[in-house]
Design a protein around this motif. Structure first.
Motif, PDB file in Angstrom:
ATOM      1  N   GLY A 251      40.210  40.977  41.219  1.00 56.29           N
ATOM      2  CA  GLY A 251      38.926  41.084  41.914  1.00 56.29           C
ATOM      3  C   GLY A 251      38.330  42.471  41.906  1.00 56.29           C
ATOM      4  O   GLY A 251      37.383  42.743  42.651  1.00 56.29           O
ATOM      5  N   ILE A 252      38.877  43.371  41.079  1.00 57.81           N
ATOM      6  CA  ILE A 252      38.388  44.749  41.041  1.00 57.81           C
ATOM      7  C   ILE A 252      37.551  44.953  39.784  1.00 57.81           C
ATOM      8  O   ILE A 252      38.084  44.965  38.669  1.00 57.81           O
ATOM      9  N   PRO A 253      36.237  45.116  39.917  1.00 58.19           N
ATOM     10  CA  PRO A 253      35.391  45.350  38.743  1.00 58.19           C
ATOM     11  C   PRO A 253      35.496  46.805  38.302  1.00 58.19           C
ATOM     12  O   PRO A 253      35.772  47.697  39.097  1.00 58.19           O
ATOM     13  N   LEU A 254      35.258  47.044  37.036  1.00 57.41           N
ATOM     14  CA  LEU A 254      35.366  48.407  36.518  1.00 57.41           C
ATOM     15  C   LEU A 254      34.320  49.325  37.159  1.00 57.41           C
ATOM     16  O   LEU A 254      34.550  50.531  37.280  1.00 57.41           O
ATOM     17  N   GLN A 255      33.176  48.761  37.604  1.00 58.97           N
ATOM     18  CA  GLN A 255      32.126  49.587  38.235  1.00 58.97           C
ATOM     19  C   GLN A 255      32.569  50.184  39.564  1.00 58.97           C
ATOM     20  O   GLN A 255      31.958  51.138  40.057  1.00 58.97           O
TER      21      GLN A 255
END
Length: 598
Positions: A251-255
């Motif tokens: 659930g961790i986006p690169l942004q």
């Protein structure tokens, strides 16, 4: 914004020139006018420069404006802002790109400069709703989709909306302070009954699981990712993609990633060098990593790296936060962990707010906004009017601290703090002057509680206003002394009243009505007996009373009028003084403005 004024007719020249002088925007005109650039036709100008400028302000008829721009309009994501004002400057209309192009914002500014009426027809503005498609840009967030028309339609139509906030920053504070009636606030995803809502708005660096309703996810860059690497790790065979995909699966986006970090011995590893092409990197020595208390220490890691943790410990160190949002996960040749930057933690917070001297309208705008957001308000009831707490939200707890000792107050605040709530400790006047906050801050520090002070208007400022006096008089007195008489609280020897009085400055004496005889005797050692004095009782309260006299009569003034400890004593020639000339109005004085800073 790079902005062009298009002068359609000569009749609007004065209006266009007014805008040019105020904002330094160039004027493009169909006519020969002083200070303008001549264009042959509007169509020719727009065909060449429609996307050269960020905004256009037409001065002329709205119909001409609309027909002129129609051939060049594409979509709201790339179109410039377009405004139109009539030639007399009475109306300013936001025509195109109201939100994303900032036309509405510019309309307000131009209207203020002209003294005109702004005409903004965007639904969200008219209904007082958030402009969802500008939030990411406004608060330096990312958002999960570009085309959000369906979600905007749900929100603008007033459908029940859940707002989930897992971090705290200027954007989330603004959302809380300006929450529309159709929005319900949550801090934990598990508390949301999704069937009760048509839309979910999320501000979080981590995507909640099992979302079943339409949603917009705003992503603040606030995560620090720690990484541990095996010796044989190489950036081939899709290893970088594997690392990024593993974060995405959690659930961790690169942004959301601010940087990666690891132990200093790994800074020359090929995987690290490849990641550095995309992400910022930080490196920590083993001795610093070993100091961190991590949930998953490893004796194997300690054997080779002299620390029991690399990924978890480096994430904590980089974030300055020992709470992990992603405890260690393992790949074949790597480990990852992530922590939220401590500045974004949604944890408890204590705001010490200066309530002002008494009048509820004299609290600062910031102070009132924080009161409106607070989950717990603890106010000094004997000194702060209860009316100040009337703006509290319905579910807030409001307590009078008069019956609580310091230990009980701290226990109450800590209980709310540990739940992640916002606590307001409301003090009279400015809390940094003769308040009782030092003892509280000492305990806040002891328990590592986050706090901040919002200043307030002090009684001496209210006294100057109520006495209609300027306490600093040119060439007479340029100093204001704030002090108190010596009672149970001893005064430092060098701050005895008779020593301070030697300057004959304007003196404001707090908490000394019961010591008036002693105060008067000390002041008379330096001030002339005829020095003006004022006894100000309960300044700005409904019970306010102010008595004027001379220093020689100070004791009689207070005793004769039954004034109590809620009295501020003001001494000095500045009281009611009207003689002398400020430099601001001296004949030789000239105003100097820097361009853009009038």
């Amino acid at each position: 914004m790079k902005t062009a004024i298009i002068l359609v007719s000569e009749a609007g020249y004065a209006t266009a020139e007014h805008i040019r002088k105020e904002f330094d925007f160039p004027i493009f005109s169909l006519h020969e006018e002083e200070g303008t650039s001549r264009i042959r036709t509007i169509d020719e100008f727009l065909r060449k420069d429609f996307h050269t400028f960020d905004a256009f302000i037409f001065v002329g008829a709205l119909g001409i404006c609309v027909r002129s721009i129609a051939p060049y309009i594409e979509n709201k994501h790339i179109d410039p802002a377009v405004l139109c004002t009539d030639c007399t400057g009475q109306m300013v209309v936001s025509v195109l790109s109201g939100h994303l192009g900032r036309a509405n914002e510019l309309t307000e500014k131009i209207a203020h400069a002209l003294g005109a009426s702004p005409v903004i027809t965007t639904q969200s503005d008219r209904l007082g709703l958030w402009v969802l498609d500008t939030l990411a840009q406004r608060f330096d967030w990312h958002v999960n989709k570009v085309n959000m028309n369906a979600e905007i339609a749900l929100f603008a139509s007033g459908k029940p909306t859940a707002l989930l906030l897992t971090v705290r920053d200027k954007g989330t504070e603004w959302l809380v302070s300006n929450r529309p009636d159709n929005v319900t606030l949550f801090y934990h995803a598990e508390d949301i009954r999704q069937e009760d809502f048509a839309l979910l708005l999320i501000v979080s660096p981590v995507r909640p699981a099992r979302i079943r309703i339409p949603y917009l996810w705003f992503i603040p860059p606030c995560l620090h990712v720690g990484i541990g690497l095996a010796r044989e790790a190489r950036p081939t065979d899709g290893l970088i993609r594997e690392i990024e995909d593993s974060l995405s699966d959690k659930g961790i986006p690169l942004q959301a990633i601010v940087d990666f970090s690891t132990i200093v011995e790994k800074q020359c590893e090929p995987v690290v060098q490849e990641l550095q092409k995309t992400y910022a990197f930080r490196f920590f020595p083993a001795e610093d990593l070993e100091k961190m208390k991590v949930p998953h220490p490893s004796e194997t890691v300690r054997k080779y790296m002299r620390t029991s943790s690399v990924s978890e410990a480096s994430a904590m160190l980089a974030a300055q936060n020992e709470s992990l949002v992603l405890p260690k996960i393992k790949g074949e040749k790597w480990t990852l962990a992530a922590a939220i930057d401590r500045r974004f933690r949604r944890k408890g917070h204590i705001e010490i707010v200066g309530a002002g001297p008494g009048d509820p309208d004299l609290i600062s705008v910031r102070g009132r906004k924080i009161l409106q957001q607070a989950d717990l308000i603890l106010y000094a009831g004997s000194l702060v009017p209860i009316e100040l707490t009337a703006c509290a939200k319905p579910q807030a707890t409001v307590r009078n601290s008069a019956s609580l000792n310091l230990t009980e107050q701290i226990a109450l605040m800590k209980e709310a703090y540990d739940r992640g709530e916002l606590i307001v400790r409301l003090h009279t006047g400015d809390p940094c002057l003769y308040g009782a906050i030092q003892e509280q801050m000492n305990l806040f520090d002891k328990y590592d509680m986050d706090y901040h002070i919002t200043p307030g208007i002090s009684a001496f400022q209210a006294a100057a206003a109520e006495l209609r006096s300027q306490f600093t008089i040119p060439r007479k007195t340029q100093t204001v002394i704030l002090t108190r008489g010596e009672g149970r609280t001893p005064m430092p020897e060098k701050e005895q009243l008779h020593l301070l009085a030697r300057s004959q400055s304007t003196m404001c004496i707090y908490l000394s009505a019961d010591l008036v005889e002693k105060v008067q005797a000390e002041l008379l050692q330096a001030y002339p007996p005829t020095t003006p004095v004022a006894a100000c009782y309960r300044l700005t309260w409904k019970e306010q009373r102010i008595y004027h006299g001379q220093l020689k009569d100070l004791t009689d003034l207070l005793r004769g009028n039954g004034l109590t400890s809620d009295t501020l004593i003001v001494v000095g020639e500045a009281i009611g003084h009207r003689e002398g000339l400020s430099e601001l109005y001296a004949p030789h004085f000239t105003h100097r403005y820097r361009k853009g800073n009038a």
